[in-house]
Design an enzyme around this catalytic site. Structure first.
Site, short mmCIF file in Angstrom:
data_model
loop_
_atom_site.label_atom_id
_atom_site.label_comp_id
_atom_site.label_asym_id
_atom_site.label_seq_id
_atom_site.Cartn_x
_atom_site.Cartn_y
_atom_site.Cartn_z
N ARG A 251 13.28 -4.05 10.44
CA ARG A 251 12.12 -3.89 9.57
C ARG A 251 12.50 -3.38 8.19
O ARG A 251 13.49 -2.69 8.03
CB ARG A 251 11.18 -2.83 10.16
CG ARG A 251 10.36 -3.29 11.31
CD ARG A 251 9.26 -2.29 11.56
NE ARG A 251 9.76 -1.00 12.04
CZ ARG A 251 9.34 0.18 11.59
NH1 ARG A 251 8.44 0.25 10.61
NH2 ARG A 251 9.81 1.30 12.09
N HIS A 252 11.61 -3.65 7.23
CA HIS A 252 11.69 -3.03 5.91
C HIS A 252 10.99 -1.67 5.99
O HIS A 252 9.99 -1.54 6.70
CB HIS A 252 10.99 -3.93 4.89
CG HIS A 252 11.22 -3.51 3.47
ND1 HIS A 252 10.53 -2.48 2.89
CD2 HIS A 252 12.06 -3.99 2.53
CE1 HIS A 252 10.95 -2.34 1.63
NE2 HIS A 252 11.88 -3.25 1.39
N PRO A 253 11.49 -0.66 5.29
CA PRO A 253 10.86 0.66 5.42
C PRO A 253 9.44 0.74 4.86
O PRO A 253 8.65 1.57 5.30
CB PRO A 253 11.79 1.60 4.64
CG PRO A 253 12.65 0.72 3.79
CD PRO A 253 12.72 -0.60 4.50
N TYR A 254 9.10 -0.09 3.87
CA TYR A 254 7.79 0.09 3.21
C TYR A 254 6.89 -1.14 3.23
O TYR A 254 5.77 -1.09 2.71
CB TYR A 254 7.98 0.51 1.74
CG TYR A 254 8.92 1.65 1.54
CD1 TYR A 254 8.65 2.90 2.09
CD2 TYR A 254 10.09 1.50 0.79
CE1 TYR A 254 9.52 3.96 1.91
CE2 TYR A 254 10.96 2.55 0.61
CZ TYR A 254 10.68 3.77 1.17
OH TYR A 254 11.54 4.81 1.00
N PHE A 258 7.90 -7.81 7.27
CA PHE A 258 9.17 -7.99 6.56
C PHE A 258 10.19 -7.66 7.64
O PHE A 258 10.66 -6.54 7.77
CB PHE A 258 9.23 -6.99 5.41
CG PHE A 258 10.02 -7.44 4.21
CD1 PHE A 258 9.37 -7.90 3.06
CD2 PHE A 258 11.41 -7.40 4.21
CE1 PHE A 258 10.09 -8.28 1.93
CE2 PHE A 258 12.13 -7.79 3.09
CZ PHE A 258 11.47 -8.23 1.94
#
Lengths: 400, 400
Positions: A251-254, A258
């Protein structure tokens, strides 16, 4: 390991594709590199020098040569593919550093060289009578580059460094893997290879300075420093707000979605960083009602409910092949990419047109150069890795 | 995320440590870079140029500036740590490319520049009236470097590229993770960052050539090409014997024990590539009988029975902390390294002595430069990332 299917034809790219014109002059033409490296980090650096057109003389240990000559995978003729991948485009001479004649020859080669590269453990060059600082004093225009695990100084400088150990210490292994799973090694020798690239970058930097001032220098590049410097995002968290970062899988952190998503066969990466892309995705999947669904409608909500978003998306994606979804979503304007294995990657028309796999005149295939220029040669070295001492006799004569 | 403990003191390293002497001249002193980049790959490249002493003018979009100015993590003063990490050492001017006066100013800056760097999607520079090939025709000594997802040409060149998508397509994600688990994203934006490093390497290569011939060039570096070129080991398997590589977790493909092992608290990497190191390990763990045990006694046997070796070692290692085992095994001559998170890595005395975290005059901390020279400055840029348009007025005057 299973045998793969039809082989792509890598031949002739450099003839048909003007971007790869093999007759263009080389950026580093006329420069002489004495290459005292072995295994991976050092040879990666000197292979880049060869691809950019420097003449690289790989000095190998008398007898067995570079350690990788006796490391697999091997081809039918008994040669090492490991050695080939790391040493295309170089010349080879084998020397016994303890033989006074061989050592004198080596010194004559160094006297005419622009660059010396080595990746022994710190201190070994000095014991061999080749202390980098002393060499630069003796030949003030010379660049002597050392690539090592931890650098030429500091409390850890003499410790044994293997790629796995440096990955462990650098933070990259802790950062890789799912939130609940174990710390995971990057599936390539990233610490060795990126140190080789950084060594190349530092050498060309030193060459620019030498062309402008006439002064040589030592270069000291460490695998730990280099791998640590790759950890930009986690260091934003650790240095700025002084928090401890934790791995979060793919995952993307933000931003969400994504991430990678399971399809019928292979996973597919889908990257929607804003509401517009999210709406394109929902429509393409036949679920326009998700666009404004209470728990999905903003990026913050999707990020907070990422598992629910993932389950919803995979519920649809699992009905078809990744390739079909890739085509549909791409047509809809959604950024996507199939998770390929490198055997699939090397077959991408983009990789082939960019000359990232290169067929050498003997038919062997090696990695191409990622540095593409309009003025300078972007095809890289044109010859296969050398047999041990292949150019030994000629080099002995030339530097006699 | 949890708050971490006492902060190490990064201040003054450059004063006490002659290796980091901040008063040494810079390798790229006197070179002017016009930086049209944003987010991560391009700014990583231009930060390296600033660390090597080039003057880097970061041209930002009028109004909001570089996208990362509005990306977290944020500090108490509302500034973005993301922007800081990627932009230390640069100057900032904000311009509206559609304003004829601003565009004329930009052209005057480019006329005096040595290097222009951009990471727009291919085609955008031409639409802005800044086609790289045309710029090099107009200013024959100029180097115009483009960093992009897939490169300036080829069937994928216009596609959207995010780090996660390039990691997926490159093979690195498929190569990372355990044999039975899912393909795993490398826990940092490796495709962006290594493309930035490769962009830097290509620019310095082009500068060497320009110093020697007077000729400029375009530079075309792609995230996909660069990440693909990191896959050396898997490509040895895919290109040479034409087999499909598979991920194998943290293990080495041919040596055992060469893996990570659970201790009481954190995992520990242990790398024994030969029988001698294996015997040192067995003795240090108090199990000399393992040295010649029928299923453990050669590397081939240990590799074939790796799970049994791992279980045996972890049976002992779980009785104590990783730190204690690290000390014991190190003293016994066994290559080891604790799997650290980057917040622990940044506290290593080795990292601090190498200046890999740098305290700037305003107290902010950024990543140091991994390129260390004896003749040239190895401390890197001395100033923090700029406020938007901080040098705008002065630059407008200078290039009027």
């Amino acid at each position: 390991m299973t045998q793969s299917r039809t082989e792509p034809n890598y031949r002739g790219q450099e003839i048909h594709n003007p971007h790869l014109d093999p007759n263009k002059p080389y950026a580093l033409a006329g420069l002489l590199v004495v290459d005292l490296t072995h295994v991976l980090s050092g040879p990666t650096c000197t292979r880049m020098l060869a691809d950019a057109g420097a003449r690289v003389i790989h000095v190998e240990r008398k007898g067995s040569g570079d350690d990788t000559r006796s490391m697999g995978p091997y081809l039918a003729d008994g040669s090492s593919e490991y050695f080939r991948i790391a040493n295309a485009g170089k010349e080879s001479i084998s020397l016994d550093f303890k033989d006074p004649d061989d050592f004198a020859l080596l010194k004559r080669m160094i006297a005419k060289a622009d660059v010396v590269v080595e990746n022994f453990r710190p201190g070994v060059m000095a014991r061999l009578g080749l202390d980098p600082e002393e060499l630069v004093k003796e030949y003030p225009r010379l660049i002597v580059a050392s690539i090592s695990g931890f650098g030429q100084y500091g409390p850890m400088s003499k410790q044994a460094a293997y790629d796995t150990i440096v990955q462990a210490l650098s933070g990259i292994m802790d950062a890789t893997g799912s939130q609940d799973g174990p710390a995971t090694r990057v599936g390539t020798s990233i610490s060795d290879i990126v140190a080789g690239i950084m060594g190349y970058a530092a050498i060309t930097t030193a060459l620019v300075a030498r062309e402008r001032t006439g002064q040589g220098t030592t270069v000291d590049v460490a695998m730990l420093d280099t791998t640590f410097s790759l950890m930009a995002q986690d260091l934003m968290t650790a240095l700025g707000p002084h928090q401890i970062p934790h791995r979060i899988g793919n995952r993307h952190p933000y931003m969400y979605p994504f991430d990678t998503f399971a399809c019928q066969d292979q996973p597919l990466a889908i990257c929607c960083g804003n509401d517009h892309l999210w709406s394109l995705l929902c429509n393409a999947l036949g679920h326009p009602e998700w666009i404004d669904q209470a728990n999905f409608k903003t990026n913050d909500l999707r990020e907070a409910n990422w598992q629910a978003v993932k389950d919803a998306l995979e519920g649809v994606l699992k009905s078809d092949l990744a390739e079909n979804w890739r085509d549909k979503l791409e047509a809809a304007g959604v950024p996507v990419g199939i998770v390929l294995n490198v055997d699939q990657t090397r077959r991408l028309p983009q990789i082939i047109e960019r000359g990232m796999v290169k067929a050498l005149p003997d038919g062997r295939e090696v990695i191409g150069t990622p540095m593409k220029f309009s003025t300078w040669n972007s095809w890289g070295a044109k010859v296969d890795s050398p047999q041990l001492d292949a150019q030994g006799k000629a080099i002995r004569q030339e530097f006699s």
